[in-house]
Design a protein around this motif. Sequence first.
Motif, PDB file in Angstrom:
ATOM      1  N   LEU A 115       0.944  -1.341  -0.328  1.00 58.89           N
ATOM      2  CA  LEU A 115      -0.035   0.294  -0.292  1.00 58.89           C
ATOM      3  C   LEU A 115       1.088   0.869  -0.165  1.00 58.89           C
ATOM      4  CD1 LEU A 115      -3.722   0.460   1.246  1.00 58.89           C
ATOM      5  CD2 LEU A 115      -1.947   2.296   2.378  1.00 58.89           C
ATOM      6  N   ARG A 116       0.413   2.406  -0.831  1.00 55.82           N
ATOM      7  CA  ARG A 116       1.081   3.418  -1.105  1.00 55.82           C
ATOM      8  C   ARG A 116       0.605   4.231  -0.364  1.00 55.82           C
ATOM      9  NH1 ARG A 116       0.595   8.904  -4.290  1.00 55.82           N
ATOM     10  NH2 ARG A 116       0.116   7.380  -5.906  1.00 55.82           N
ATOM     11  N   THR A 117       1.187   4.749   0.849  1.00 56.60           N
ATOM     12  CA  THR A 117       0.437   6.567   1.623  1.00 56.60           C
ATOM     13  C   THR A 117       1.058   7.454   1.641  1.00 56.60           C
ATOM     14  OG1 THR A 117      -1.443   6.860   2.787  1.00 56.60           O
ATOM     15  CG2 THR A 117      -0.150   5.461   4.146  1.00 56.60           C
ATOM     16  N   SER A 118       0.472   8.722   2.362  1.00 55.56           N
ATOM     17  CA  SER A 118       1.739   9.045   2.458  1.00 55.56           C
ATOM     18  C   SER A 118       2.516   9.062   3.914  1.00 55.56           C
ATOM     19  CB  SER A 118       1.402  10.849   1.602  1.00 55.56           C
ATOM     20  OG  SER A 118       0.395  11.049   2.546  1.00 55.56           O
ATOM     21  N   ILE A 119       2.780  10.681   4.098  1.00 56.63           N
ATOM     22  CA  ILE A 119       3.083  11.072   5.708  1.00 56.63           C
ATOM     23  C   ILE A 119       2.912  12.600   5.562  1.00 56.63           C
ATOM     24  CG2 ILE A 119       4.717  11.737   7.426  1.00 56.63           C
ATOM     25  CD1 ILE A 119       6.509   9.571   7.001  1.00 56.63           C
ATOM     26  N   SER A 120       1.899  12.617   6.666  1.00 54.54           N
ATOM     27  CA  SER A 120       1.442  14.400   6.493  1.00 54.54           C
ATOM     28  C   SER A 120       3.031  15.663   7.307  1.00 54.54           C
ATOM     29  CB  SER A 120      -0.089  14.953   7.525  1.00 54.54           C
ATOM     30  OG  SER A 120       0.237  15.923   7.984  1.00 54.54           O
ATOM     31  N   TRP A 121       3.112  16.261   6.589  1.00 57.34           N
ATOM     32  CA  TRP A 121       4.436  16.973   6.834  1.00 57.34           C
ATOM     33  C   TRP A 121       3.764  17.665   8.033  1.00 57.34           C
ATOM     34  CZ3 TRP A 121       7.248  20.700   3.477  1.00 57.34           C
ATOM     35  CH2 TRP A 121       7.875  20.910   3.249  1.00 57.34           C
ATOM     36  N   THR A 122       2.732  18.305   7.863  1.00 55.12           N
ATOM     37  CA  THR A 122       2.135  19.216   9.604  1.00 55.12           C
ATOM     38  C   THR A 122       2.052  17.966  10.391  1.00 55.12           C
ATOM     39  OG1 THR A 122      -0.404  18.755   8.272  1.00 55.12           O
ATOM     40  CG2 THR A 122       0.927  20.875   7.515  1.00 55.12           C
ATOM     41  N   ARG A 123       1.790  17.137  10.464  1.00 50.71           N
ATOM     42  CA  ARG A 123       1.618  15.952  11.454  1.00 50.71           C
ATOM     43  C   ARG A 123       2.610  15.831  12.771  1.00 50.71           C
ATOM     44  NH1 ARG A 123      -3.209  13.858  12.983  1.00 50.71           N
ATOM     45  NH2 ARG A 123      -4.257  13.821  11.132  1.00 50.71           N
ATOM     46  N   LEU A 124       4.042  15.714  11.691  1.00 51.04           N
ATOM     47  CA  LEU A 124       4.883  15.142  11.856  1.00 51.04           C
ATOM     48  C   LEU A 124       5.618  15.878  12.600  1.00 51.04           C
ATOM     49  CD1 LEU A 124       6.973  12.706  12.114  1.00 51.04           C
ATOM     50  CD2 LEU A 124       8.118  13.450   9.843  1.00 51.04           C
ATOM     51  N   LEU A 125       6.186  17.772  11.705  1.00 50.08           N
ATOM     52  CA  LEU A 125       6.259  18.628  11.663  1.00 50.08           C
ATOM     53  C   LEU A 125       5.909  19.748  11.891  1.00 50.08           C
ATOM     54  CD1 LEU A 125       9.703  17.916  10.360  1.00 50.08           C
ATOM     55  CD2 LEU A 125       9.111  17.689  12.837  1.00 50.08           C
ATOM     56  N   PRO A 126       4.465  20.153  13.269  1.00 53.01           N
ATOM     57  CA  PRO A 126       3.576  20.778  12.631  1.00 53.01           C
ATOM     58  C   PRO A 126       3.852  22.517  13.155  1.00 53.01           C
ATOM     59  CG  PRO A 126       3.136  19.668  15.346  1.00 53.01           C
ATOM     60  CD  PRO A 126       4.928  19.355  14.238  1.00 53.01           C
ATOM     61  N   ASP A 127       5.645  22.474  13.071  1.00 55.51           N
ATOM     62  CA  ASP A 127       5.582  23.858  13.115  1.00 55.51           C
ATOM     63  C   ASP A 127       7.474  24.120  12.063  1.00 55.51           C
ATOM     64  OD1 ASP A 127       7.912  22.536  15.064  1.00 55.51           O
ATOM     65  OD2 ASP A 127       8.240  24.823  15.844  1.00 55.51           O
ATOM     66  N   GLY A 128       7.285  23.070  11.848  1.00 56.88           N
ATOM     67  CA  GLY A 128       8.516  22.809  10.611  1.00 56.88           C
ATOM     68  C   GLY A 128       9.802  22.339  11.266  1.00 56.88           C
ATOM     69  N   LYS A 129      10.341  22.360  12.253  1.00 59.57           N
ATOM     70  CA  LYS A 129      11.322  21.769  13.416  1.00 59.57           C
ATOM     71  C   LYS A 129      11.132  21.154  14.483  1.00 59.57           C
ATOM     72  CE  LYS A 129      12.612  26.624  13.286  1.00 59.57           C
ATOM     73  NZ  LYS A 129      11.360  27.834  13.599  1.00 59.57           N
ATOM     74  N   ASN A 130       9.986  20.654  15.269  1.00 57.84           N
ATOM     75  CA  ASN A 130       9.478  19.726  16.280  1.00 57.84           C
ATOM     76  C   ASN A 130       8.552  18.864  16.626  1.00 57.84           C
ATOM     77  OD1 ASN A 130      11.367  21.478  18.785  1.00 57.84           O
ATOM     78  ND2 ASN A 130      10.191  23.101  17.538  1.00 57.84           N
ATOM     79  N   LEU A 131       9.477  17.773  16.486  1.00 58.28           N
ATOM     80  CA  LEU A 131       8.725  16.395  16.022  1.00 58.28           C
ATOM     81  C   LEU A 131       7.774  16.577  17.206  1.00 58.28           C
ATOM     82  CD1 LEU A 131      10.983  13.019  16.247  1.00 58.28           C
ATOM     83  CD2 LEU A 131       9.237  13.943  14.184  1.00 58.28           C
ATOM     84  N   ASN A 132       6.387  15.931  16.380  1.00 60.80           N
ATOM     85  CA  ASN A 132       5.017  15.461  17.105  1.00 60.80           C
ATOM     86  C   ASN A 132       5.500  14.022  17.438  1.00 60.80           C
ATOM     87  OD1 ASN A 132       2.216  14.987  18.062  1.00 60.80           O
ATOM     88  ND2 ASN A 132       1.486  15.606  15.855  1.00 60.80           N
TER      89      ASN A 132
END
Length: 458
Positions: free
Chosen positions: A76-93
């Motif tokens: 299955l191909r799906t994607s990661i949500s950039w805004t879920r993983l790195l909500p501010d672009g720097k810090n891991l959720n």
Amino acid sequence: MTKTFPKNFLWGAATSAPQTEGHSLLNGKSASTWDYWFEIAPEKFNENQGPKDTSNVYEMYRQDCQRMQDIGLNSLRTSISWTRLLPDGKNLNQEAVKFYRDYFTCMLDHGVKPIINLFHFDMPMWLMQKGGWESRKAVDAFAFYAKTAFEQFGDLVKMWTTFNEPMVHVECGYLYQFHYPAIVDFKKAVQVGYHTLMAHVCAVKAFRQTITDGQIGIILNISPAYARSDSPQDLAAKQAADLLNTQSFLDPAVKGEIPQELIDLVKLHELTPQVLPEDKALIKAYTVDFIGLNYYQPRRVKAPSQPLTPAKMPENLYEPYDWPEKKINPYRGWEIYPQAIYDVAIMMKEQYNNIPWYVSENGMGVADEERFLNADGMIEDDYRIEFMQDHLEYLYKGIQAGSNCFGYHSWTFVDCWSWLNGYRNRYGFYRVDLDNNFERSIKKSGLWFKEVAHNNGF
């Protein structure tokens, strides 16, 4: 006669995080451009169905992994949500890390190989406010996000892709107003495309520096253009269409260089993007291991009725041609032309070093599928079965001719949300009942696909 596909062929489906997860502003996730656009202009969205209304995979992924196994998917191909993983672009959720690790582990536990894509049209709003893909900053931001994803999930995921259909966010966001920011500006579109290419290249570089046991590719919506006639004007239109839509990403991804004819074309039309001196060497150094090719409809072109130099829009270089003999899917207005899958297979063999590739999306969207519910509550989607079988016939022919294709993924696994169209057209092997807590029920096509996967052919 049974048509048997190569050993270890990938039979699967494709989808994306923004179209399925739901929980779009919950669990630590920040806004993407889709969340923002829905907030300020909900009337643009079919039946006011926004990104929060997607198929609730965030809560239902465990049952969905069982459903994947139930219909024989091995990938299955799906994607990661950039805004879920790195909500501010720097810090891991950390909640996102746990969700994705659980999801990918659950897939593996059910015999499903995850192919994970990094970007499926879901630009973070914090980055859009800094210029989005118009800004070179986006290249570094994407490379950092890619490296983070590889570090967090590289032990589980062995096949990665950088972008899904990068030409779509270029065209829809900067030429045709179907994606935010809905700008119409050919020169900006070319710059956005170029920064997207460099983001891809820098993500591949991050992959090579981070992952030792895996492969990386890119997913492109590819069809060689078909000219109306062999007239010089129509053939020039075909060449422009191929350069802009196909070779712009496929050539650098596979061959490590942007075609000189494309460089000349954009220069002629005063569209040359800003580049950095080191870009050419980076493109050369960081090519891909495989290509995913999405195919739904052919691109038919003719000479423009209003040729302009410099061109203001792509239509000044080539225009769509309405082939009078076409077969049509009336719900999307798209031509059905399975022969193109064979042409793509031969193109990959003869023009792209026979690099490993797979059909990463192919499917048929139909509205009001409830019309086809039988007495047992199952949708009898024979039209979808016919569509896929016709395409698989031509794919098989291409493989027999020596094209290095390793898989076929249908769009999609469960009915999903589709941008401005919401749930108007359905594509899934499973029906999603929006009025009943996103309850899933298998369609006839799901049972058919199970047989195909089990037999490794048909």
